[in-house]
Enzyme design. Sequence first.
Site, PDB file in Angstrom:
ATOM      1  N   HIS A  94      -4.655   0.956   7.607  1.00  0.00           N
ATOM      2  CA  HIS A  94      -3.286   1.574   7.623  1.00  0.00           C
ATOM      3  C   HIS A  94      -2.967   2.707   6.534  1.00  0.00           C
ATOM      4  O   HIS A  94      -2.554   3.797   6.942  1.00  0.00           O
ATOM      5  CB  HIS A  94      -2.251   0.381   7.352  1.00  0.00           C
ATOM      6  CG  HIS A  94      -0.843   0.912   7.486  1.00  0.00           C
ATOM      7  ND1 HIS A  94      -0.121   0.807   8.574  1.00  0.00           N
ATOM      8  CD2 HIS A  94      -0.098   1.465   6.766  1.00  0.00           C
ATOM      9  CE1 HIS A  94       1.201   1.159   8.260  1.00  0.00           C
ATOM     10  NE2 HIS A  94       1.296   1.619   7.167  1.00  0.00           N
ATOM     11  N   GLU A  95      -3.201   2.244   5.381  1.00  0.00           N
ATOM     12  CA  GLU A  95      -3.353   3.511   4.476  1.00  0.00           C
ATOM     13  C   GLU A  95      -3.992   4.571   4.502  1.00  0.00           C
ATOM     14  O   GLU A  95      -3.880   5.783   4.323  1.00  0.00           O
ATOM     15  CB  GLU A  95      -3.283   2.856   2.777  1.00  0.00           C
ATOM     16  CG  GLU A  95      -2.539   1.911   2.354  1.00  0.00           C
ATOM     17  CD  GLU A  95      -0.965   2.122   2.658  1.00  0.00           C
ATOM     18  OE1 GLU A  95      -0.786   3.341   2.652  1.00  0.00           O
ATOM     19  OE2 GLU A  95      -0.125   1.279   3.232  1.00  0.00           O
ATOM     20  N   CYS A 132       5.730   0.001   7.642  1.00  0.00           N
ATOM     21  CA  CYS A 132       5.444   1.072   6.938  1.00  0.00           C
ATOM     22  C   CYS A 132       6.638   1.494   6.313  1.00  0.00           C
ATOM     23  O   CYS A 132       7.682   1.549   6.824  1.00  0.00           O
ATOM     24  CB  CYS A 132       4.936   2.159   7.860  1.00  0.00           C
ATOM     25  SG  CYS A 132       4.401   3.757   6.842  1.00  0.00           S
ATOM     26  N   LEU A 133       6.458   1.812   4.804  1.00  0.00           N
ATOM     27  CA  LEU A 133       7.572   2.239   3.920  1.00  0.00           C
ATOM     28  C   LEU A 133       8.149   3.366   4.416  1.00  0.00           C
ATOM     29  O   LEU A 133       9.225   3.681   4.267  1.00  0.00           O
ATOM     30  CB  LEU A 133       6.967   2.116   2.493  1.00  0.00           C
ATOM     31  CG  LEU A 133       6.495   1.087   1.693  1.00  0.00           C
ATOM     32  CD1 LEU A 133       5.992   1.569   0.571  1.00  0.00           C
ATOM     33  CD2 LEU A 133       7.583   0.169   1.890  1.00  0.00           C
ATOM     34  N   GLY A 191       1.103  -1.352  -0.120  1.00  0.00           N
ATOM     35  CA  GLY A 191      -0.115   0.087  -0.036  1.00  0.00           C
ATOM     36  C   GLY A 191       0.860   1.097  -0.059  1.00  0.00           C
ATOM     37  O   GLY A 191       2.179   1.235   0.310  1.00  0.00           O
ATOM     38  N   GLN A 216       2.854   9.886   1.635  1.00  0.00           N
ATOM     39  CA  GLN A 216       4.079   9.049   1.725  1.00  0.00           C
ATOM     40  C   GLN A 216       5.080   9.491   0.481  1.00  0.00           C
ATOM     41  O   GLN A 216       6.351   9.214   0.600  1.00  0.00           O
ATOM     42  CB  GLN A 216       4.050   7.771   1.618  1.00  0.00           C
ATOM     43  CG  GLN A 216       3.515   7.435   3.020  1.00  0.00           C
ATOM     44  CD  GLN A 216       3.162   5.680   3.080  1.00  0.00           C
ATOM     45  OE1 GLN A 216       2.309   5.162   2.372  1.00  0.00           O
ATOM     46  NE2 GLN A 216       4.188   4.933   3.586  1.00  0.00           N
ATOM     47  N   HIS A 246      -2.910   7.134   6.913  1.00  0.00           N
ATOM     48  CA  HIS A 246      -1.926   8.052   6.309  1.00  0.00           C
ATOM     49  C   HIS A 246      -2.472   9.560   5.815  1.00  0.00           C
ATOM     50  O   HIS A 246      -2.073  10.194   5.994  1.00  0.00           O
ATOM     51  CB  HIS A 246      -1.276   7.531   5.219  1.00  0.00           C
ATOM     52  CG  HIS A 246      -0.032   6.584   5.546  1.00  0.00           C
ATOM     53  ND1 HIS A 246       1.168   7.139   6.273  1.00  0.00           N
ATOM     54  CD2 HIS A 246       0.230   5.451   5.392  1.00  0.00           C
ATOM     55  CE1 HIS A 246       2.045   6.321   6.446  1.00  0.00           C
ATOM     56  NE2 HIS A 246       1.773   5.092   6.022  1.00  0.00           N
TER      57      HIS A 246
END
Length: 196
Positions: free
Chosen positions: A147-148, A105-106, A45, A50, A151
């Site tokens: 989660h996304e 998380c990225l 995702g 991000q 953001h």
Amino acid sequence: MILPIIAYGDPVLRKVAKAIDSEYPKLETLIANMWETMYNAHGVGLAAPQIGLPIRIFLVDTSPFADDDELSPEDQEALKDFKKVFINAKITDETGDEWDFNEGCLSIPDVREDVKRKPKLTITYMDEDFKEHTESYDGLLARVIQHEYDHIEGVLFTDKLSSLKKRLLKNRLDKISKGKINVEYKMKFPNIKKGR
């Protein structure tokens, strides 16, 4: 084009993202770049904040999870072909008893922690053609979407940890924000000292 992923500590990750309309400039290119960036970083995702844009877009492709032998055949099937773009999303309902699952998380590389989330959600969103959808998801699929979605609400998974866990992670998070970490994908760090 592969874009740099914004690291923990950048204020853009803390902004509540703004809705966009179908006239958003070069939206198709942006979405294509987001997919390319996400796949390059081996993510499932990616949200616009991000990559430094405080707008309400995120995308999800859970197919890498489908090979996990620890999942039920139903979960594997649900995850196998799930690939979507969510624009101007709004979670309208979350239900069930919270459950723990290990998340990463990225934007926060090399940090993974158990996070509690509700197992079911209903979400309203526009797809990339600005058609509106209202859908319900559960299990791991719901978790990736939650989660996304966080953001675009300016929330990180580390916010959901106990104060003790947060204290234990503080030094690692500070190092990430300063770029003192090895990552295999392009990142932009907010607190790198200039002229090093």
